[in-house]
Each structure stands twice: as C-alpha cells, then as structure tokens.
Design an enzyme around this catalytic site. Structure first.
Site, PDB file in Angstrom:
ATOM      1  CG  HIS A 122      37.813  79.346  39.637  1.00 44.34           C
ATOM      2  ND1 HIS A 122      36.650  78.859  39.086  1.00 44.34           N
ATOM      3  CD2 HIS A 122      37.944  78.723  40.846  1.00 44.34           C
ATOM      4  CE1 HIS A 122      36.116  77.980  39.906  1.00 44.34           C
ATOM      5  NE2 HIS A 122      36.870  77.885  40.991  1.00 44.34           N
ATOM      6  CD  GLU A 177      35.704  79.914  35.576  1.00 47.89           C
ATOM      7  OE1 GLU A 177      36.230  79.969  36.699  1.00 47.89           O
ATOM      8  OE2 GLU A 177      34.476  79.942  35.395  1.00 47.89           O
ATOM      9  CB  SER A 220      34.250  76.393  42.437  1.00 47.98           C
ATOM     10  OG  SER A 220      35.399  75.625  42.182  1.00 47.98           O
TER      11      SER A 220
END
Length: 520
Positions: free
Chosen positions: A434, A341, A215
């Site tokens: 995610h 995600e 990320s």
C-alpha cells in the site's frame, strides 16, 4: 497542540500602480488573481510556478466548528503564496508507519482549508488539463502538502496540479447531532468548486479537471462520483488503492461517536454532545481518536463496532448504501490497486510470519468467503505461502482490488491498472504494498522521503511510464491501453518485470477474482 488562529498574513499589502519591482523578483515571481484576491507565486528553475497555501474556504473553527465549509474571506493587495498552509489537526502516524508513509512536516492549524497550485502557465489563456490531488490517511491522518506530493513534475509535463487539505477524524467525519455528516467530503467539494471558479486564472481549463487520490483519497472519489453536489465539478477521476466500497452506516457511525465520547468522559446527548466535543482541547481529542483503533483491536466485537471492525477504520464517510456511480455518470475513470497492499500493515509490524491459521480463516469468512473453498485457490498461486502471506492476498482483494474491479464493471469505458513492483525494503518482504506507487505517480523518486518505502534505487523507467500514463489520461482520457470489460478484463500491470515497466494482462488471477462474485 491546539490550533492557533493565523490572523492576517504579513505579506498582504496594497500594490501601488507603477511600483518598481526588482529584476530578480520579476523573474522569480508571478501574480495570479482569484475571486478572493491576488496571489503571488514563485517560479523555479524548471519554469514551474507554485502558489502555496491558498485558502479555498474559511477556517472551520470557532462558530464554524463541525459545520459545512464557508467561503474564504477576501483580501486587498497581493497575498504571498510562497509556503504551504497549515494542515488539518491530526495525530501523527504511529510507529513504524511514521517512518514509511510520507507526511508533511509543516504545522497544523485552524486555517487548514487551503490548497496549493503548480502551473507552467501562470495566467489566463493556458487551457491546460488540471489534476486535483486528494491525499490518503484512513480519513484520520495525512496531509496534501509536503515534498512527497510536490506537483512540479505534473506542471513540467503540461498539467496544472492542485493539492488539497481537508478536515480529518472527528472534525471531518464524526457523526454529531445537529451537524452535517461527511464534512471532510464537503471540504473536498468546496475545493473543487474553487478550482471551477479560479483555475482558469492559473492556466487551467475548468472543463478538463481530473480528481485523483490514493487510499482514503480514492475512497473519497468513489463517493464523490455519486454525490449530487459534486456533479459537473470534474471530468475524469483516478482512484488509487481505494474505490466505492468502504463506508459507515449511520447506526455504526453513532456507535463510533458513543465510544469516543466515553473515552473522553462526555456524557451529554443531542446538541449538547456536539458542544461538548467542541470544548475538548486537541491535545486530548487527537490521542483519543487515535486510540479508537487500539480499542477496536483489543475488543474486536462486531456488536460494539458494526462493520467498522472489518477494516479498523473508525472514521469514514457515513452513508445509507453503497454509492456506486451510474453507468452513464459522464466521468472517465482509471482505477486500480497494488498487488500486495496489505503487506504494509503486516511486514513492518512483524505480523506477516506470526499471523495464525485461525485468524486467516476467521477473517476470510468475515469478508464473505468460504475459507475451505477460497484459501486453496489463493494457495495454488503462492506455493509454500504461510497464513500471513495468504492473509495479505485475501485482504488486498477485499479492501482494494475487488472494489476497483466492481467500479470498472459498473461504469463502461473504465481503465484498470495494477502496480506490481516489489520494494526491496525489509528484506524484500514489503513487496508491492500500500502507497508504494506514490513516488512513481508523482515522478518524485529522488526525494528522500520515499527512501524508507522504496529503497535507494527505485526504477526511474517505471516512474516515466506510470506518471506518463496519469498525464495522458488527464489530457485525453486515454492512459495508453484498452478499457476494462467483462470479456477481456484488460489490466495494465506496472512493474511486474525488471525487463519492462509495463505489461498488458487479461484478467489477472481470474480464479481469485471469481471467488468474490456475488459477495458484498
């Protein structure tokens, strides 16, 4: 809570030559030397020695507030490195994310520029590959410490693992007059310089460093690949769910600064503005910066927020242009994303089934696609999908998958992966969301911190495959499959089928990928 100055650790004491050491202590601890001084780590039953909370730069507060990281002070004697150091001051994740995303339970404080090392060879001469972890958290949250990112499994498999804390939010990324931009990135560079200068003493090879991150950590690496001061500090890089795509232009960063100043009642300009921010107690500053996202959601006007309105991230690297690395950058790359995600931001918040067709079309257009052409393509692969499910697919591509593809297209020899294992949580709707890959990458599925995200029976075979590929890449530059090129677009898919943890696929969802060609 205001960070406290830690003072001199009680464990710093001179060691008398010939001093007797109790047999248990000799078996359980080891001493390594850094340029600042000696540190004592603890060896576990797995023969991995951890050195926790080592300062790589001076505390960035007081006269050093909002400045480049300065060298850490030296010490005499041996410093115990048995506990993680404080993390950067930050607001906690808001519910329901606080229960899903792994975060450290430890303290926050001024001496936050520290790192932790796990090694199977505590001492010089090991020549082992090194992996340096940069955590995620939208440049505002997260921590490099805690059980979720324990590096023991990497050390068990012959890698020296280093986890880094760096400045976040206002202190790391707010654009301020008279101060350098991207202070959090400068912290990361300082940590990599520490690794270059010291890791040989922990058994690592400074010429075999792989930086990996997820990320915001992956997005940071995307910038570091093109940053002149980072050149030569790492040989390989792994970018998980983040690549060279998201940044703020200086004019947009100035808008963010103005919004936060207004929230805090600061009316100063120039260097007085910087000094005013420095005087705000963290008890006021952290909630205010966390509230920027809520304000962006309540007033989603690009005129107010610039390009930051697209990803709802008020704190990001400040750059003039997209920092794609040179084709001959000399860094081996592994990049990829998770298949679903954006479900992390839709399912726990109960937005998946409430999101409107209008919102789907508006966002698709804002990303640069024609909704009338793009949405039927996405719907074809998802029969019966509602607006929320299509929104997940489009946002996942824009935010995560396409940046990784573009990175692979720009740097020949890049390897690409996709994580597709679907979490059973939230009735199975959480999916391959995610951060779901983290427990598999760190081979740490047994830690209960991952249970809210992964359930109580995540497949160990998938962790063996994914963690093993990361280790192989760090050691050799080859994760175990062919590189990505424009003809084959070879992609390793992890966890698509319960019968096999890996599947090699050519150009997955080609029609959807093709929609983004020429879109910036």
């Amino acid at each position: 809570m205001e960070p406290t100055r830690p003072g001199k650790p009680e464990s710093l004491r001179p060691i008398t030559p010939g001093e007797p050491v109790r047999p248990l202590e000799a078996a359980a601890t080891r001493v390594c030397t850094t340029r600042q001084g000696a540190v004592r780590g603890r060896t576990g039953s797995d023969a991995v020695t951890s050195f926790l909370g080592i300062p790589y730069a001076a505390p960035p507060f007081g006269p050093r507030r909002f400045r480049e990281p300065a060298p850490a002070a030296s010490w005499d004697g041996v410093r115990d490195a048995f506990t993680h150091g404080p993390s950067a001051p930050r607001a906690p994740y808001a519910p329901p994310m606080d229960a899903l995303i792994p975060d450290a339970d430890g303290g926050q404080g001024e001496d936050c520029l520290n790192l932790s090392v796990w090694t199977p060879h505590p001492g010089p001469g090991g020549g082992l590959p090194v992996m340096v972890w940069l955590h995620g958290g939208a440049f505002s949250n997260g921590s490099g410490v805690g059980p979720a990112y324990d590096g023991a499994a990497f050390a068990r498999d012959g890698v020296v693992c280093v986890n880094v804390n760096y400045r976040l939010g206002t202190d790391g990324y707010l654009r301020l007059p008279g101060r350098p931009d991207n202070r959090g990135l400068l912290d990361q560079i300082a940590a990599l310089e520490w690794v270059r200068d010291n890791i040989e003493g922990f058994g690592g090879d400074p010429d075999r460093v792989t930086v990996f991150g997820e990320s915001a950590g992956g997005m940071s690496i995307g910038v570091l690949l093109a940053h002149p001061r980072a050149r030569g500090l790492f040989r390989r890089a792994i970018l998980q769910s983040g690549a060279a795509h998201h940044f703020l232009r200086p004019a947009t960063a100035d808008l963010i600064t103005a919004h936060l100043a207004a929230e805090l009642g600061i009316e100063a300009t120039g260097t007085a503005l910087t000094e005013a921010f420095a005087r705000v107690p963290f008890a006021e500053l952290l909630p205010a910066q966390a509230g920027l996202r809520a304000e962006m959601g309540a007033r989603p006007d690009p005129a107010l927020w610039g390009e930051a309105i697209l990803n709802m991230m008020p704190f990001e690297p400040v750059l003039d242009a997209l920092p794609l690395p040179a084709a001959d950058c000399g860094v081996d790359l592994l990049a990829g994303s998770n298949r679903e995600e954006y479900r992390l931001f839709l399912v726990p918040t109960e937005r998946l089934h409430r999101l409107s067709e209008r919102k789907l079309r508006e966002t698709t257009e804002a990303y640069g696609l024609d909704p009338d052409k793009a949405l039927p393509v996405y719907a074809e692969n998802r029969p019966g999908a509602g607006p929320g499910e299509l929104f997940d697919a489009v946002a996942t591509d824009w935010f995560y998958r396409i940046p990784a593809v573009r990175l692979a297209e720009s740097v020949p020899g890049t390897h690409v992966y996709e994580f597709a294992w679907r979490s059973p949580q939230y009735g199975g709707e959480l999916g391959a969301c995610h951060s779901a890959e983290l427990g598999f990458v760190f081979d740490n599925l047994r830690d209960p911190v991952y249970a809210p995200m992964l359930g109580d029976r995540p497949p160990q075979g998938l962790a063996d495959a994914m963690h093993g590929a990361w280790v192989a890449f760090a050691a050799t530059g080859e994760p175990g499959w062919d590189v990505y090129d424009r003809e084959t677009r070879t992609t390793m898919v992890f966890g698509a089928s319960p019968a096999a943890p890996t599947e090699l696929v050519r150009d997955p969802r080609a029609a959807e990928r093709a929609l983004w060609e020429g879109v910036r």
